[in-house]
Enzyme design. Structure first.
Site, PDB file in Angstrom:
ATOM      1  N   HIS A  75       0.851  -1.189   0.000  1.00 61.62           N
ATOM      2  CA  HIS A  75       0.000   0.000   0.000  1.00 61.62           C
ATOM      3  C   HIS A  75       0.883   1.233   0.000  1.00 61.62           C
ATOM      4  O   HIS A  75       1.936   1.241   0.623  1.00 61.62           O
ATOM      5  CB  HIS A  75      -0.911   0.020   1.240  1.00 61.62           C
ATOM      6  CG  HIS A  75      -2.079   0.922   1.073  1.00 61.62           C
ATOM      7  ND1 HIS A  75      -2.009   2.270   1.342  1.00 61.62           N
ATOM      8  CD2 HIS A  75      -3.334   0.675   0.633  1.00 61.62           C
ATOM      9  CE1 HIS A  75      -3.184   2.797   1.071  1.00 61.62           C
ATOM     10  NE2 HIS A  75      -3.996   1.870   0.639  1.00 61.62           N
ATOM     11  N   ASP A 109      -7.938  -5.511   0.120  1.00 59.08           N
ATOM     12  CA  ASP A 109      -8.428  -6.296  -1.013  1.00 59.08           C
ATOM     13  C   ASP A 109      -8.045  -7.762  -0.938  1.00 59.08           C
ATOM     14  O   ASP A 109      -8.549  -8.575  -1.709  1.00 59.08           O
ATOM     15  CB  ASP A 109      -7.883  -5.702  -2.325  1.00 59.08           C
ATOM     16  CG  ASP A 109      -8.518  -4.362  -2.600  1.00 59.08           C
ATOM     17  OD1 ASP A 109      -9.713  -4.220  -2.314  1.00 59.08           O
ATOM     18  OD2 ASP A 109      -7.815  -3.458  -3.064  1.00 59.08           O
TER      19      ASP A 109
END
Ligand code: CMC
Length: 431
Positions: free
Chosen positions: A308, A366
């Site tokens: 991320h 996710d």
């Protein structure tokens, strides 16, 4: 905007310039370079905005090192456990948790806007049946501005409010219709006597020939997915919405731009890409091979659902999502689902690998959301539309905040030009 009491000094050649240091309520200090070009004649260079704050905002705060996500100060894990999506919508939009009466009024307002203009059905029919639901959503959400003229004047606070509620209310209807259209089933109208998440599940999975009862555990899991994706400060799609809005474009068009940006596999498309990757891996014995590819500099493959831009520690949303995945799979009696087995083992092996720990690559939201959505019966193509339904409130809250800011300026980045300098046009016969 935070006041500046300190300055940093930038020296270029013989000349020094004072740059005010702004102190946020949380997070690193920010150098104010707004006057830099005017004073020093230089730009700053930061493709990907890795060190650049593009706005000031009071909505969401992320501490990527601690793995903390706060909405209006409240941590996401508390909101996911104790609150529900529409209450979080209220919090994001208006800044405070609602009283019981405020929440009831807000839910009533959202509920009263869940239908879409009947004429919009014909728009859906213009798409090919095999269109990706995200392609349909970009088109249909953009088209809302052709149907709701009475809420496109961004200078009118009442119209902004109506547009906000309309979008939160209509997005599940549009996403469910995009799904129904691509599988060739009749559209299911929204029902105002059930909650937001249950209504969405019903619009996706019920058919006119049978009664449909929404399972409360699945509805809770759906609500959690919505809640966990509701906002994430200045991510790519939100920044797209802000940039599009900065020109004064109407809110429906701006949200359509956000949906287009979200579609990419580095952003909202990652949940689809992650599940496809887990399926491709197939069995746990193939995991080392895929980890090796992800580590290979000459191979573009990345572990989807890992890493991320901001979180350099565990994504706090992933922790809740993982727990939710366990609950849903147990309820559905599919704990031995091979995709889940691969996911769990992949997570274990990647976290134990120095490549991932040194680069601070952890599972993101996710990684688990796709597993839950698949277990619920959604095809992978619906994962990103569901993300769009959830993120709509974040886009809208950030848009409202921006439009209400008296300092609003059109977004217009500079560039480091690397092309040819001036040259005269060459006539065709001389080339
Ligand atoms: N697998 C393998 N290596 C990776 C991965 C990954 N998933 N992510 C980053 N790296 C490596 C990358 O190769 C680079 O290595 P080096 O320094 O040797 O060149 C280093 O880690 C830093 O990567 P980066 O691309 O500079 O980092 P970024 O902040 O620009 O990218 C990211 C963040 C999310 C785009 C990236 O981690 C990624 O592509 N992840 C996979 C896609 C994904 O899961 N996206 C969902 C994000 S969460 C949902 C959302 O907010 O939309």
């Amino acid at each position: 905007m935070a006041d500046s009491k300190r300055n940093a000094t930038l020296t270029i050649g013989e000349q020094s310039y004072d740059l005010p240091i702004l102190s946020p309520t949380a997070g690193p200090d920010v150098l104010d370079i707004r006057k830099l070009y005017g004073q020093a004649g230089v730009f700053t260079y930061d493709p990907g905005f890795t060190s650049t704050a593009s706005c000031d905002s009071t909505i969401t705060f992320i501490d990527g090192d601690k793995g903390e996500l706060l909405h209006r100060g409240y941590p996401i894990d508390q909101l996911a456990e104790k609150s529900h999506f529409l209450e979080v919508c209220y919090l994001l939009l208006y800044g405070e948790l609602p009283s019981a009466a405020q929440l009831e009024d807000f839910e009533e307002r959202v509920t009263m806007h869940t239908m879409i203009h009947e004429q919009m059905m014909y728009l859906f029919r213009g798409f090919r049946r095999d269109a990706h639901p995200m392609a349909i959503m970009v088109g249909v959400v953009g088209a809302l501005s052709a149907f709701y003229h009475d809420s496109t004047d961004i200078n009118d606070p009442w119209q902004r409010e109506v547009a906000s509620v309309r979008m939160i209310a209509k997005m599940p209807t549009i996403a469910a219709m995009a799904f129904k259209y691509t599988i060739g089933q009749p559209f299911v109208y929204p029902r105002n006597d059930i909650d937001y998440a249950s209504n969405f599940l019903r619009m996706c999975f019920s058919v006119p020939t049978e009664d449909y009862q929404v399972n409360p555990i699945l509805s809770r899991a759906m609500d959690r997915i919505f809640t966990l994706h509701a906002d994430h400060e200045q991510n790519a799609s939100t920044s797209t919405v802000r940039l599009a809005s900065s020109s004064g474009a109407n809110p429906f068009a701006c949200i359509a731009a956000g949906i287009a940006c979200l579609w990419g596999p580095a952003h909202g498309g990652a949940n689809q890409a992650c599940l496809e990757m887990l399926r491709e891996i197939g069995t746990v014995d193939r995991i080392p091979e895929f980890i090796a590819c992800a580590k290979d500099k000459n191979d573009p493959f990345r572990l989807m659902g890992f890493g991320h831009r901001v979180y350099k520690n565990f994504d706090p949303r992933a922790k809740v999502m993982k727990q939710s995945a366990d609950e849903v799979l147990e309820l559905l009696g599919v704990e031995d689902n091979p995709v889940l087995q691969v996911a769990k083992e992949l997570e274990k092996q990647a976290l134990a690998d120095p490549y991932f720990s040194e680069k601070k690559l952890f599972p993101n939201v996710d990684f688990y959301s796709g597993i839950i959505l698949e277990a619920m019966g959604f095809p992978t193509s619906m994962f990103t539309p569901i993300f769009a339904v959830s993120r709509t409130v974040g886009w809208i809250s950030q848009w409202k905040e921006m439009i209400a800011d008296p300092q609003l300026k059109i977004g217009r980045p500079r560039q480091l030009y690397a092309g040819d300098t001036f040259r005269d046009y060459v006539d065709m016969e001389k080339r």
